[in-house]
Design a protein around this motif. Structure first.
Motif, PDB file in Angstrom:
ATOM      1  N   UNK A  43      24.080 -63.570  -9.682  1.00  0.00           N
ATOM      2  CA  UNK A  43      23.803 -62.992 -11.002  1.00  0.00           C
ATOM      3  C   UNK A  43      23.697 -61.477 -10.895  1.00  0.00           C
ATOM      4  N   UNK A  44      24.074 -60.785 -11.937  1.00  0.00           N
ATOM      5  CA  UNK A  44      24.076 -59.322 -11.902  1.00  0.00           C
ATOM      6  C   UNK A  44      22.685 -58.751 -11.655  1.00  0.00           C
ATOM      7  N   UNK A  45      21.632 -59.485 -11.995  1.00  0.00           N
ATOM      8  CA  UNK A  45      20.273 -59.028 -11.736  1.00  0.00           C
ATOM      9  C   UNK A  45      19.950 -58.910 -10.258  1.00  0.00           C
ATOM     10  N   UNK A  46      20.772 -59.503  -9.399  1.00  0.00           N
ATOM     11  CA  UNK A  46      20.558 -59.427  -7.950  1.00  0.00           C
ATOM     12  C   UNK A  46      20.948 -58.068  -7.386  1.00  0.00           C
ATOM     13  N   UNK A  47      21.691 -57.275  -8.146  1.00  0.00           N
ATOM     14  CA  UNK A  47      22.172 -55.986  -7.633  1.00  0.00           C
ATOM     15  C   UNK A  47      21.044 -55.067  -7.192  1.00  0.00           C
ATOM     16  N   UNK A  48      19.929 -55.073  -7.914  1.00  0.00           N
ATOM     17  CA  UNK A  48      18.823 -54.191  -7.538  1.00  0.00           C
ATOM     18  C   UNK A  48      18.309 -54.507  -6.137  1.00  0.00           C
ATOM     19  N   UNK A  49      18.360 -55.748  -5.739  1.00  0.00           N
ATOM     20  CA  UNK A  49      17.934 -56.177  -4.402  1.00  0.00           C
ATOM     21  C   UNK A  49      19.059 -56.008  -3.389  1.00  0.00           C
ATOM     22  N   UNK A  50      20.236 -56.500  -3.707  1.00  0.00           N
ATOM     23  CA  UNK A  50      21.355 -56.468  -2.763  1.00  0.00           C
ATOM     24  C   UNK A  50      21.764 -55.051  -2.391  1.00  0.00           C
ATOM     25  N   UNK A  51      21.570 -54.108  -3.300  1.00  0.00           N
ATOM     26  CA  UNK A  51      21.978 -52.734  -3.045  1.00  0.00           C
ATOM     27  C   UNK A  51      20.828 -51.784  -2.772  1.00  0.00           C
ATOM     28  N   UNK A  52      19.614 -52.298  -2.636  1.00  0.00           N
ATOM     29  CA  UNK A  52      18.433 -51.450  -2.468  1.00  0.00           C
ATOM     30  C   UNK A  52      18.411 -50.747  -1.113  1.00  0.00           C
ATOM     31  N   UNK A  53      18.338 -49.422  -1.137  1.00  0.00           N
ATOM     32  CA  UNK A  53      18.211 -48.645   0.100  1.00  0.00           C
ATOM     33  C   UNK A  53      16.868 -48.913   0.772  1.00  0.00           C
ATOM     34  N   UNK A  54      15.830 -49.173  -0.022  1.00  0.00           N
ATOM     35  CA  UNK A  54      14.516 -49.499   0.544  1.00  0.00           C
ATOM     36  C   UNK A  54      14.599 -50.818   1.315  1.00  0.00           C
TER      37      UNK A  54
END
Length: 140
Positions: A43-54
């Motif tokens: 789901x597109x909402x996963x992007x914040x996690x999958x792409x997180x530099x932290x």
């Protein structure tokens, strides 16, 4: 539906203080854990996690502890995108890995795009393309 025990366990999880008050990614101390599981999802909402530099920074710290790490579905993208500072390469570079095959990702997308739109396309590139690139060799 789910078995009664599974429903009970899910209810207990939903009411657990750790579930109700999760820690932030920044507050994770990798040395405090014996293993790491990187969940995934498309789901597109996963992007914040999958792409997180932290998240990637914390995973790099964890990787250097040489403890077990597992990734599910798109979660392997976190590993592919985690760069070790000393090498400038993905933690997966030179490793062997499994991931969501391109044909499965494409099949899900093309068989549902008429009714679900881009639901099964989190990114323009497939998981397999990113993981193979991170491995440092084509066709692996």
């Amino acid at each position: 539906g789910a078995e009664p025990l599974a429903k009970q366990m899910y209810f207990e999880m939903q009411n657990d203080p750790a579930f109700l008050n999760p820690i932030t990614w920044q507050s994770i101390e990798p040395e405090e854990y014996g293993g790491l599981i990187l969940p995934g999802g498309h789901a597109s909402g996963m992007r914040q996690y999958l792409g997180s530099k932290v998240v990637q920074y914390k995973v790099a710290q964890f990787w250097q502890l040489d403890r077990p790490i597992g990734a599910i579905c798109h979660g392997v993208l976190v590993l592919a995108r985690t760069i070790l500072p000393e090498t400038g390469k993905s933690v997966l570079n030179g490793m062997h890995a499994t991931c969501l095959p391109e044909f499965m990702e494409q099949t899900a997308y093309f068989s549902t795009c008429c009714c679900r739109g881009r639901y099964y396309r989190t990114y323009k590139r497939t998981v397999q393309d990113e993981v193979v690139e991170a491995l440092g060799r084509r066709g692996s």
